[in-house]
Design an enzyme around this catalytic site. Structure first.
Site, PDB file in Angstrom:
ATOM      1  N   LYS A  92     -27.260 -16.136  18.534  1.00  0.00           N
ATOM      2  CA  LYS A  92     -27.262 -15.298  17.332  1.00  0.00           C
ATOM      3  C   LYS A  92     -25.842 -15.220  16.818  1.00  0.00           C
ATOM      4  O   LYS A  92     -24.916 -14.935  17.581  1.00  0.00           O
ATOM      5  CB  LYS A  92     -27.756 -13.884  17.709  1.00  0.00           C
ATOM      6  CG  LYS A  92     -27.865 -12.963  16.518  1.00  0.00           C
ATOM      7  CD  LYS A  92     -29.226 -13.040  15.894  1.00  0.00           C
ATOM      8  CE  LYS A  92     -29.260 -12.486  14.493  1.00  0.00           C
ATOM      9  NZ  LYS A  92     -28.760 -13.380  13.415  1.00  0.00           N
ATOM     10  N   GLN A 113     -18.522 -13.897  19.567  1.00  0.00           N
ATOM     11  CA  GLN A 113     -19.880 -13.406  19.300  1.00  0.00           C
ATOM     12  C   GLN A 113     -20.630 -13.104  20.595  1.00  0.00           C
ATOM     13  O   GLN A 113     -21.433 -12.175  20.659  1.00  0.00           O
ATOM     14  CB  GLN A 113     -20.634 -14.456  18.479  1.00  0.00           C
ATOM     15  CG  GLN A 113     -21.878 -13.947  17.806  1.00  0.00           C
ATOM     16  CD  GLN A 113     -21.595 -13.227  16.487  1.00  0.00           C
ATOM     17  OE1 GLN A 113     -20.822 -13.705  15.674  1.00  0.00           O
ATOM     18  NE2 GLN A 113     -22.208 -12.082  16.302  1.00  0.00           N
ATOM     19  N   LYS A 116     -19.463  -9.643  21.707  1.00  0.00           N
ATOM     20  CA  LYS A 116     -19.878  -8.653  20.708  1.00  0.00           C
ATOM     21  C   LYS A 116     -21.367  -8.364  20.864  1.00  0.00           C
ATOM     22  O   LYS A 116     -21.797  -7.216  20.914  1.00  0.00           O
ATOM     23  CB  LYS A 116     -19.594  -9.210  19.314  1.00  0.00           C
ATOM     24  CG  LYS A 116     -19.956  -8.288  18.182  1.00  0.00           C
ATOM     25  CD  LYS A 116     -19.942  -9.000  16.838  1.00  0.00           C
ATOM     26  CE  LYS A 116     -18.585  -9.597  16.534  1.00  0.00           C
ATOM     27  NZ  LYS A 116     -18.505 -10.083  15.132  1.00  0.00           N
ATOM     28  N   LYS A 128     -22.533 -19.586  16.520  1.00  0.00           N
ATOM     29  CA  LYS A 128     -21.911 -19.490  15.200  1.00  0.00           C
ATOM     30  C   LYS A 128     -21.993 -20.851  14.539  1.00  0.00           C
ATOM     31  O   LYS A 128     -22.104 -21.867  15.235  1.00  0.00           O
ATOM     32  CB  LYS A 128     -20.438 -19.083  15.354  1.00  0.00           C
ATOM     33  CG  LYS A 128     -19.827 -18.506  14.117  1.00  0.00           C
ATOM     34  CD  LYS A 128     -20.118 -17.021  13.957  1.00  0.00           C
ATOM     35  CE  LYS A 128     -19.677 -16.528  12.592  1.00  0.00           C
ATOM     36  NZ  LYS A 128     -19.747 -15.055  12.490  1.00  0.00           N
ATOM     37  N   GLY A 167     -25.433 -14.474   7.904  1.00  0.00           N
ATOM     38  CA  GLY A 167     -24.314 -14.782   7.018  1.00  0.00           C
ATOM     39  C   GLY A 167     -22.960 -14.528   7.654  1.00  0.00           C
ATOM     40  O   GLY A 167     -22.854 -13.962   8.745  1.00  0.00           O
ATOM     41  N   ASP A 168     -21.924 -14.971   6.973  1.00  0.00           N
ATOM     42  CA  ASP A 168     -20.532 -14.692   7.315  1.00  0.00           C
ATOM     43  C   ASP A 168     -19.770 -14.985   6.011  1.00  0.00           C
ATOM     44  O   ASP A 168     -20.384 -14.963   4.929  1.00  0.00           O
ATOM     45  CB  ASP A 168     -20.056 -15.580   8.485  1.00  0.00           C
ATOM     46  CG  ASP A 168     -18.697 -15.166   9.050  1.00  0.00           C
ATOM     47  OD1 ASP A 168     -18.645 -14.226   9.861  1.00  0.00           O
ATOM     48  OD2 ASP A 168     -17.679 -15.775   8.668  1.00  0.00           O
ATOM     49  N   THR A 212     -22.432  -4.190   8.566  1.00  0.00           N
ATOM     50  CA  THR A 212     -21.139  -4.421   9.226  1.00  0.00           C
ATOM     51  C   THR A 212     -20.122  -3.386   8.734  1.00  0.00           C
ATOM     52  O   THR A 212     -19.428  -2.744   9.532  1.00  0.00           O
ATOM     53  CB  THR A 212     -20.643  -5.851   8.970  1.00  0.00           C
ATOM     54  OG1 THR A 212     -21.686  -6.758   9.318  1.00  0.00           O
ATOM     55  CG2 THR A 212     -19.408  -6.163   9.789  1.00  0.00           C
ATOM     56  N   ASN A 243     -18.527  -8.752   1.644  1.00  0.00           N
ATOM     57  CA  ASN A 243     -19.624  -7.963   2.200  1.00  0.00           C
ATOM     58  C   ASN A 243     -19.123  -6.846   3.118  1.00  0.00           C
ATOM     59  O   ASN A 243     -19.505  -5.679   2.966  1.00  0.00           O
ATOM     60  CB  ASN A 243     -20.593  -8.895   2.938  1.00  0.00           C
ATOM     61  CG  ASN A 243     -21.686  -8.131   3.637  1.00  0.00           C
ATOM     62  OD1 ASN A 243     -21.612  -7.878   4.825  1.00  0.00           O
ATOM     63  ND2 ASN A 243     -22.707  -7.716   2.892  1.00  0.00           N
ATOM     64  N   SER A 379     -28.976  -7.083  12.524  1.00  0.00           N
ATOM     65  CA  SER A 379     -29.729  -8.346  12.529  1.00  0.00           C
ATOM     66  C   SER A 379     -30.771  -8.324  13.650  1.00  0.00           C
ATOM     67  O   SER A 379     -31.902  -8.792  13.474  1.00  0.00           O
ATOM     68  CB  SER A 379     -28.790  -9.535  12.749  1.00  0.00           C
ATOM     69  OG  SER A 379     -28.219  -9.946  11.534  1.00  0.00           O
TER      70      SER A 379
HETATM   71  P1  NDP Z   1     -17.231 -12.505   2.318  1.00  0.00           P
HETATM   72  O1  NDP Z   1     -17.229 -13.946   2.005  1.00  0.00           O
HETATM   73  O2  NDP Z   1     -18.266 -11.619   1.750  1.00  0.00           O
HETATM   74  O3  NDP Z   1     -15.816 -11.869   1.915  1.00  0.00           O
HETATM   75  C1  NDP Z   1     -14.626 -12.341   2.444  1.00  0.00           C
HETATM   76  C2  NDP Z   1     -13.474 -11.592   1.813  1.00  0.00           C
HETATM   77  O4  NDP Z   1     -12.276 -11.962   2.484  1.00  0.00           O
HETATM   78  C3  NDP Z   1     -13.259 -11.950   0.346  1.00  0.00           C
HETATM   79  O5  NDP Z   1     -12.692 -10.855  -0.320  1.00  0.00           O
HETATM   80  C4  NDP Z   1     -12.273 -13.106   0.431  1.00  0.00           C
HETATM   81  O6  NDP Z   1     -11.476 -13.301  -0.728  1.00  0.00           O
HETATM   82  C5  NDP Z   1     -11.396 -12.673   1.588  1.00  0.00           C
HETATM   83  N1  NDP Z   1     -10.871 -13.864   2.277  1.00  0.00           N
HETATM   84  C6  NDP Z   1     -11.576 -14.831   2.907  1.00  0.00           C
HETATM   85  N2  NDP Z   1     -10.771 -15.792   3.378  1.00  0.00           N
HETATM   86  C7  NDP Z   1      -9.542 -15.404   3.038  1.00  0.00           C
HETATM   87  C8  NDP Z   1      -8.261 -15.957   3.244  1.00  0.00           C
HETATM   88  N3  NDP Z   1      -8.094 -17.122   3.895  1.00  0.00           N
HETATM   89  N4  NDP Z   1      -7.190 -15.274   2.770  1.00  0.00           N
HETATM   90  C9  NDP Z   1      -7.346 -14.084   2.119  1.00  0.00           C
HETATM   91  N5  NDP Z   1      -8.528 -13.519   1.883  1.00  0.00           N
HETATM   92  C10 NDP Z   1      -9.598 -14.164   2.337  1.00  0.00           C
HETATM   93  O7  NDP Z   1     -17.216 -12.424   3.924  1.00  0.00           O
HETATM   94  P2  NDP Z   1     -17.613 -11.209   4.872  1.00  0.00           P
HETATM   95  O8  NDP Z   1     -17.198  -9.919   4.254  1.00  0.00           O
HETATM   96  O9  NDP Z   1     -19.013 -11.400   5.285  1.00  0.00           O
HETATM   97  O10 NDP Z   1     -16.705 -11.509   6.161  1.00  0.00           O
HETATM   98  C11 NDP Z   1     -15.361 -11.041   6.282  1.00  0.00           C
HETATM   99  C12 NDP Z   1     -14.941 -11.039   7.735  1.00  0.00           C
HETATM  100  O11 NDP Z   1     -15.837 -10.199   8.480  1.00  0.00           O
HETATM  101  C13 NDP Z   1     -14.987 -12.407   8.442  1.00  0.00           C
HETATM  102  O12 NDP Z   1     -13.925 -12.462   9.379  1.00  0.00           O
HETATM  103  C14 NDP Z   1     -16.308 -12.381   9.189  1.00  0.00           C
HETATM  104  O13 NDP Z   1     -16.302 -13.222  10.337  1.00  0.00           O
HETATM  105  C15 NDP Z   1     -16.363 -10.915   9.598  1.00  0.00           C
HETATM  106  N6  NDP Z   1     -17.702 -10.429   9.916  1.00  0.00           N
HETATM  107  C16 NDP Z   1     -18.714 -10.474   8.981  1.00  0.00           C
HETATM  108  C17 NDP Z   1     -19.965  -9.996   9.300  1.00  0.00           C
HETATM  109  C18 NDP Z   1     -21.060  -9.932   8.291  1.00  0.00           C
HETATM  110  O14 NDP Z   1     -22.113  -9.354   8.619  1.00  0.00           O
HETATM  111  N7  NDP Z   1     -20.911 -10.466   7.100  1.00  0.00           N
HETATM  112  C19 NDP Z   1     -20.273  -9.504  10.670  1.00  0.00           C
HETATM  113  C20 NDP Z   1     -19.121  -9.423  11.538  1.00  0.00           C
HETATM  114  C21 NDP Z   1     -17.900  -9.911  11.169  1.00  0.00           C
HETATM  115  P3  NDP Z   1     -11.778 -14.570  -1.673  1.00  0.00           P
HETATM  116  O15 NDP Z   1     -13.105 -14.265  -2.317  1.00  0.00           O
HETATM  117  O16 NDP Z   1     -10.641 -14.591  -2.625  1.00  0.00           O
HETATM  118  O17 NDP Z   1     -11.831 -15.764  -0.770  1.00  0.00           O
END
Ligand code: NDP
Length: 447
Positions: A92, A113, A116, A128, A167-168, A212, A243, A379
């Site tokens: 997962k 993961q 976690k 992943k 998603g991620d 999250t 997200n 999830s």
């Molecule tokens: P999204 O794609 O929804 O959002 C990512 C955000 O981070 C955007 O604002 C993006 O900006 C910014 N970002 C991404 N890459 C970079 C970078 N290299 N430099 C600067 N800003 C960056 O992703 P999520 O919110 O889903 O995920 C964010 C983090 O949370 C990740 O590390 C993910 O592994 C972790 N996570 C997510 C979960 C989930 O349920 N979605 C669960 C647990 C952890 P821009 O649009 O400009 O790229």
């Protein structure tokens, strides 16, 4: 051989075998630092190659993803699914679509993961996946064709009892819809349990989208309580505006805190009155536009293109964008500005040297494997609802999420105390997660 040398020798072997994967080394080394004390008390965990087996994914799938853009040009991306560990349940973990994705990134995420998922107390293993595809600037039709091509290979390897992606970064409700549609078409079966993060109209769970971010906010509330304080009146900075960030901001506000800054990869915005979540959602979820639009839309807000969001003074920091976004310089600034709590919304956003700066300054620091586990936990609740063909209300699911986050917090704190490091969330989370998985692996034999 002393325990220290034994742990060091295994880590060295892992590093050599996985050359050129610095993020994976970083994630592994953080867990190995916590293992020494466990092995001193319970040497049997090093028997039967258990740690070596834990570090080696059960299966790694790499595949070609060809697709055609709107002007008829063919593109080729690379797809990954790392099925890391299934001792506790089906693999997962999310799928990430971002140009920086490579095998090392997917392995670091998959490794994290495992622990976690174990910490949630729910029956899920760790995995992943993702691709170096960049959805930014692509039309809905292009994203759909890419997702269909990606699932055309992935569908052979996933299933409700085998591997359940979500998603991620770069994979939200739109992408999960296209992926699920193609899976359904290829298999001729409505197997809701094969993916989570689905829309609520077609098998998704209430609160999964919010989970999250909401979960991190619940975790922060618990951390503040340990410090003898609470969220109302606290100033908070959340990096990212995806997200995780959006729903962390929403729940922090519901719990009485004020988030004054958030960001994307082009810069950050400051809004001393508190980020207006409705405006943020319209910019990011509806229009998929840049964060600078927020400063154009909200009076009193300003956009900063160059510089670090961590320069903004706060009592609580929630890095929620990407790995290694908060370095030691940023941590020093946070400390100088009086930060009390740092909780990782993203996966490994804090560099090891930044963690040291925070720890030395006595800041309460929660690693992502504890603080952001609410997404995967919900999830697992989606899987439960799919299996029983049921669907729960928003409030009931949110209550379950809050209870799970309190449970993770309690388990982390208690384990840290039990192993002689009170207040150390990193050790608490690593050790509690490790023991759960290691016990299951030992019981299942050498497989
Ligand atoms: P999204 O794609 O929804 O959002 C990512 C955000 O981070 C955007 O604002 C993006 O900006 C910014 N970002 C991404 N890459 C970079 C970078 N290299 N430099 C600067 N800003 C960056 O992703 P999520 O919110 O889903 O995920 C964010 C983090 O949370 C990740 O590390 C993910 O592994 C972790 N996570 C997510 C979960 C989930 O349920 N979605 C669960 C647990 C952890 P821009 O649009 O400009 O790229």
């Amino acid at each position: 051989m002393s325990t220290r040398s034994r742990v060091a020798a295994i880590y060295e072997q892992v590093r050599m075998r996985n050359a050129g994967e610095p993020e994976f080394h970083q994630a592994a080394s953080e867990v190995f630092e916590s293992l020494q004390v466990v092995l001193e008390r319970h040497p049997h965990y090093a028997d039967a190659g258990l740690i070596e087996r834990l570090c080696e994914p059960e299966r790694q799938i790499i595949f070609r993803v060809p697709w055609t853009d709107d002007s008829g040009v063919v593109h080729v991306n690379r797809g990954f699914r790392v099925q890391y560990n299934s001792a506790l349940g089906p693999y997962k973990g999310g799928l990430r679509f971002h140009p920086t994705v490579n095998l090392g990134i997917v392995k670091f995420l998959g490794f994290e993961q495992i622990f976690k998922n174990a910490l949630t107390g729910l029956p899920i293993g760790g995995g992943k996946g993702g691709s170096d595809f960049d959805p930014k600037g692509r039309s809905d039709a292009e994203v759909m064709r890419f997702c269909q091509s990606f699932m055309t290979e992935l569908h052979r390897h996933v299933g409700e009892y085998t591997d359940v992606p979500a998603g991620d970064i770069g994979v939200g409700g739109r992408e999960i819809g296209f992926l699920f549609g193609q899976y359904k078409r290829l298999t001729n079966s409505y197997e809701s349990g094969v993916l989570t993060g689905k829309g609520t109209a077609w098998g998704g769970s209430q609160v999964r989208r919010e989970a999250t971010g909401y979960g991190v906010a619940y975790f922060v509330a618990e951390m503040l309580e340990v410090l003898g304080t609470s969220l109302p009146g606290r100033t908070v900075v959340v990096s990212g505006s995806g997200n995780v960030a959006i729903y962390a901001i929403e729940k922090v506000h519901q719990l009485g805190g004020t988030v004054t800054a958030c960001s994307d990869s082009s810069g950050y915005v400051v809004d001393p009155a508190g980020i207006d979540v409705a405006v943020l959602k319209e910019i990011k979820e509806v229009r998929r536009a840049r964060i600078s639009d927020y400063a154009d839309a909200v009076r009193g807000a300003s956009f900063v293109a160059a510089g670090s969001i961590w320069d903004v003074t706060c009592e609580v920091a929630i890095p929620s964008a990407t790995q290694n976004e908060l370095d030691s310089d940023a941590a020093a600034v946070l400390v100088a500005n009086g930060v009390q709590v740092v909780a990782e919304g993203a996966s490994m956003p804090t560099t090891p040297s930044a963690v040291k700066v925070l720890r030395d300054a006595g800041v309460a620091f929660a690693p992502g494997k504890a603080a952001n586990a609410g997404g995967v936990a919900t999830s697992a609740l989606e899987m439960q609802q799919n299996a029983s063909r049921d669907s729960w209300s928003f409030d009931y699911t949110d209550e379950r999420l809050a209870a799970i986050m309190r449970g993770i917090h309690r388990r982390t704190v208690t384990t840290a105390e039990e192993y002689g490091r009170p207040g150390d969330y990193v050790h608490g989370a690593n050790i509690a997660g490790f023991i759960k998985v290691a016990d299951a692996m030992a019981a299942l034999g050498v497989i």
